[in-house]
Design an enzyme around this catalytic site. Structure first.
Site, short mmCIF file in Angstrom:
data_model
loop_
_atom_site.label_atom_id
_atom_site.label_comp_id
_atom_site.label_asym_id
_atom_site.label_seq_id
_atom_site.Cartn_x
_atom_site.Cartn_y
_atom_site.Cartn_z
N GLU A 310 45.14 40.27 33.13
CA GLU A 310 44.92 40.69 31.73
C GLU A 310 43.47 41.12 31.51
O GLU A 310 43.20 42.07 30.78
CB GLU A 310 45.30 39.56 30.77
CG GLU A 310 46.74 39.05 30.90
CD GLU A 310 47.79 40.13 30.83
OE1 GLU A 310 47.52 41.21 30.29
OE2 GLU A 310 48.90 39.91 31.36
N HIS A 313 42.71 44.58 32.73
CA HIS A 313 43.16 45.62 31.78
C HIS A 313 42.09 45.96 30.75
O HIS A 313 42.16 47.02 30.14
CB HIS A 313 44.37 45.11 31.01
CG HIS A 313 45.69 45.34 31.66
ND1 HIS A 313 46.08 46.54 32.20
CD2 HIS A 313 46.76 44.51 31.81
CE1 HIS A 313 47.32 46.43 32.67
NE2 HIS A 313 47.75 45.21 32.45
ZN LIG Z 1 49.57 44.17 32.62
#
Ligand SMILES: [Zn+2]
Length: 861
Positions: A310, A313
């Site tokens: 995460e 990202h």
């Molecule tokens: Zn993802």
């Protein structure tokens, strides 16, 4: 976004009309004031969207789903016009229509709207604990439109000014930090957040409740892990992972963390494992919180990579966002691949390269089905977009990037990523932009190679023969699409550009090449004693070895091949057996050659394939003998390791011991069964007294061999379990018993409302994979399909629908086929087809290999 800890299967639903907004109105800023009422389960709001109009029009179209728009005005050229609102429900759009044309230039949209807080884990929804409810968001792919009317496509990036009201005592977390918090009437207060970075609507986040946080500052960035108050203390590990990841990425990406602060919130009910909302990542609580005293090594790792995924990202996905959902695979594949890097640097002893190799092999296995889809899709409707989030997107995406990095070299690859991010920061980009950046950084034909893996489905099979002759020593390679069943009708229409490296018994003979033709000779120096195709197991392909070549490699595997290479060797060998290119005896012989193997992935893969052999082609009368073969295969490893953890065990040894306990327990080993029972009884009394890594296997073995007395103990413990780990141990253990009357009690928990919706896919997955529970669970699923269809087809049917593929009988195949001929599996239709293909493949394996199995067993006498 990342799924919750299990492999995904892919799917595809009926295509509706394209649902794209016009490109003539472009938003730049949203000012939103929201008034959510958790007790009433409603919310209302007011917003102003600043837009630029590039062609005169009498209407502006926005996305809106399940919202009531009570008031609409358009301001342009100094003039305000009331707008009529025409809802277009199937398209999830609202048309704002005015009498006089809006001129080209800047304009503003004013809207008042209201909606309901739902229970459905998307939009702005209610998430509950035993104590209270929270209002939280989940917007990717197309659910921002459930909280506020908006231009809900990733290409429409804008900044956001958000303010929300909350009950006294509650707080709110969003993309920006809190800049103002003022009391208002009704014992409430209004919280205003700082202006967000420029971002896509699917990355907007909001969580309202009595969150409590642990915090720390890293590289000047304040980071927090927030949870419901009773679980706050379990956030420490997540905070460590985040701190380490940010420091790593700051350097690796060559761009400092761009969003000022990072919050990570553990949400009680969450469909996904995690969601990378800009500066405000949300997780299901079991993916962020962890009790360090009782947890397993593997859960710690899975959690670390989920968090690193995460955070990756925040640069790749949030700072630079895919222009449209057709490239979402690059976003997700990249984050999946990238997430290993910071964790590998942090814990080199975890051997994450082995994990990456095993993950690649797993998706190659899925990609060997005739019903596999290409990485690149053309989604246009919300349900098609949702269906893009599957194993092909995540794991094939990651595997292909892993191959690419090996092909150009890690430093060059990183330069390409840095150039791509710098060029598109705060904007949108496509996969083609990415290839160009990588091609430029490396000077290699990446833009030619990648489309062959991205645009066509399936995995290439490489066969090779030695064409040695005086003066021209070479290997002759041939490539075709590999399919697990279908024998000689393998695909001839696909052609790949395949970077391949070859490792041999003589270092001077090792080489790399790019295979672009159906048949291609490659020069090799000398005549090495063995030839292994796929150095480092970086390649995305299968390799077929002849039985003799295979024996030669297996003989040197332990000293001559790395962990990832041995993982690839076992998987290639098994795939060729499944596809009837080798006999089951060849596989069993190789297994025996690898008996001293200590790599826990290799051990686990061998064991799972041997179990498949045992279940499908070993006749009843020979089961005892086959089980003693299994015990002979794996017991020597336990003799070294023992059943009790030792103070100096490495994490890998702990996992290996746990794997062996499950394997030998399954093979009826009395010591493994007794050990499991003892461990579980100790755990029930005092969870912290038992090795958290070993206990998962102990639960499985104890349940498989347990009766009503143990079941009752589990059921009681389930009801008062305190941590997430405890709860899941008991929940999944009660799905693993063998007695129908106990399994009926397990299934009855559904009717009693004791299973959270977020756990449905895994719960059904566990039951359907248990041969003793399969019929019961299948019958329940069928008779409650109306209610369950949406709940169990999440993640493309992973868990529930994909587990149907573990059956192996024509009767079950026909039943599944018949049922889904007249019932829709929304978002999991491809998973249904793939489960049918898997059942068929097992039936085919039986008929191909039963004789071979008999012959091999006869030889052992
Ligand atoms: Zn993802």
């Amino acid at each position: 976004m990342k799924p919750a800890g299990f492999i995904l299967l892919s799917l595809l639903a009926a295509s509706l009309s394209a649902q794209r907004l016009p490109q003539t109105v472009i938003p730049s800023h949203y000012k939103i004031a929201l008034d959510p009422r958790i007790a009433d389960q409603t919310f209302s709001g007011e917003e102003t969207i600043a837009v630029r109009v590039s062609a005169p029009a009498k209407e502006i179209v926005v996305n809106s789903l399940d919202l009531e728009i009570s008031d609409a005005e358009l301001v342009s050229g100094g003039r305000t016009q009331k707008a009529q609102v025409a809802h277009n429900q199937p398209d999830e759009m609202a048309r704002l229509q005015v009498a006089d044309s809006i001129p080209v230039g800047e304009a503003q949209i004013h809207l008042k709207f209201s909606g309901k807080l739902t229970q459905g884990l998307r939009g702005l929804y209610l998430s509950r604990t035993a104590r209270r409810a929270y209002a939280v968001t989940q917007f990717e792919g197309t659910y921002a439109r459930m909280m506020f009317p908006c231009f809900d496509e990733p290409g429409f990036k804008a900044t956001f000014d958000l303010s929300v009201t909350a009950e006294k005592g509650d707080t709110a977390i969003s993309n920006g930090r809190i800049v103002k918090d003022l009391p208002i009437a009704g014992n409430r207060h209004q919280i205003t957040f700082s202006t967000s970075p420029k971002m896509s609507t699917y990355l907007v986040a909001l969580a309202i409740g009595d969150w409590q946080c642990l915090s720390r500052t890293v590289d000047g960035v304040p980071i927090r892990v927030c949870a419901v108050p009773e679980k706050k203390e379990y956030g420490a590990f997540g905070l460590d992972v985040a701190a380490h990841s940010i420091q790593f990425y700051d350097k690796w990406y060559g761009i400092k963390y761009p969003f000022g602060k990072l919050d990570m919130v553990a949400i009680p009910d969450y469909e996904w494992g995690g969601m990378e909302n800009t500066g405000s990542i949300f997780y299901r609580d079991s993916a962020l919180l962890l009790d360090e005293k009782t947890t397993s090594v593997l859960r710690r790792r899975e959690q670390a990579t989920t968090i690193a995924h995460e955070i990756a990202h925040q640069w790749f996905g949030d700072l630079v966002t895919a222009a449209w959902w057709d490239d979402i695979w690059l976003n997700e594949g990249f984050a999946t691949w990238m997430s290993m890097k910071p964790i590998e640097a942090w814990h080199p002893e975890w051997n994450l390269e082995d994990d990456a190799a095993a993950q690649a092999q797993r998706i190659i296995e899925l990609d060997s089905l005739a019903t596999a889809r290409a990485i690149h899709g053309n989604p246009s409707t919300p349900s098609e977009i949702k269906e893009m989030f599957d194993g092909i997107t995540y794991e094939k995406g990651a595997a292909v990037l892993r191959m690419l990095e090996a092909y150009v070299g890690p430093d060059v690859f990183r330069k390409g990523v840095n150039a791509y991010l710098a060029a598109h920061a705060n904007g949108n980009a496509t996969a083609a932009d990415f290839w160009q950046a990588e091609a430029q950084a490396s000077g290699k034909p990446i833009d030619k190679i990648m489309p062959t893996f991205v645009m066509q489905p399936g995995v290439p099979l490489l066969t090779f023969s030695n064409a040695f002759a005086v003066g021209s020593e070479k290997l002759q390679f041939t490539q075709r699409r590999f399919l697990i069943s279908g024998g000689d009708q393998q695909g001839d229409s696909e052609l790949w550009q395949i970077p391949v490296c070859v490792k041999t018994g003589s270092a001077s003979a090792n080489f790399c090449a790019t295979l672009v033709q159906r048949t291609q000779p490659e020069l090799i120096t000398g005549r090495p004693a063995w030839t292994f195709v796929n150095t480092g197991a970086k390649g995305y392909f299968r390799v077929a070895y002849t039985p003799d070549t295979l024996k030669a490699i297996a003989a040197i595997a332990e000293t001559g091949l790395t962990g990832p290479e041995r993982i690839a060797l076992v998987e290639d060998t098994w795939a060729m057996t499944r596809a009837d290119r080798n006999t089951v005896g060849d596989f069993l012989d190789v297994s025996r050659q690898l008996r001293s193997e200590q790599n826990r992935h290799v051990v686990d893969l061998l064991a799972s394939h041997l179990r498949y052999v045992g279940d499908s082609v070993v006749p009843m009368a020979e089961q005892q003998r086959f089980q003693s073969f299994l015990r002979a295969q794996f017991t020597p490893l336990v003799n070294d390791l023992g059943w009790s953890s030792r103070p100096n065990d490495t994490d890998e040894q702990k996992v290996l011991r746990a794997n062996l306990l499950a394997i030998l327990g399954d093979a009826g080993d009395p010591a493994a069964i007794a050990t499991s029972r003892k461990l579980v009884e100790r755990y029930i009394d005092e969870p912290e007294s038992v090795d958290g890594t070993l206990i998962g296997s102990a639960f499985s073995v104890a349940a498989e061999n347990g009766a009503a007395d143990l079941y009752d103990q589990f059921m009681d413990a389930l009801n008062d379990s305190e941590s997430g780990d405890e709860y899941y141990h008991y929940l999944f253990a009660i799905a693993e018993f063998r007695q129908p009357e106990l399994l009926e009690r397990t299934i009855a928990l559904l009717d009693q409302g004791k299973i959270r919706q977020q756990n449905y896919p895994r719960f059904f997955g566990a039951l359907l994979s248990n041969p003793s529970a399969r019929d019961l669970a299948w019958n329940y699923l069928k008779s409650h399909w109306e209610d369950l269809a949406q709940k169990v087809t999440s993640f493309g049917g992973a868990g529930a629908i994909s587990a149907l593929g573990s059956a192996c009988s024509p009767e079950m195949r026909d039943e599944v086929k018949q049922f889904f001929a007249s019932h829709r599996a929304p978002g999991a239709e491809r998973a249904v087809k793939q489960s049918l293909e898997r059942i068929n493949s097992c039936i085919e394996f039986k008929s191909n290999q039963e004789q071979n199995m008999q012959a091999w067993l006869a030889q052992q006498k």
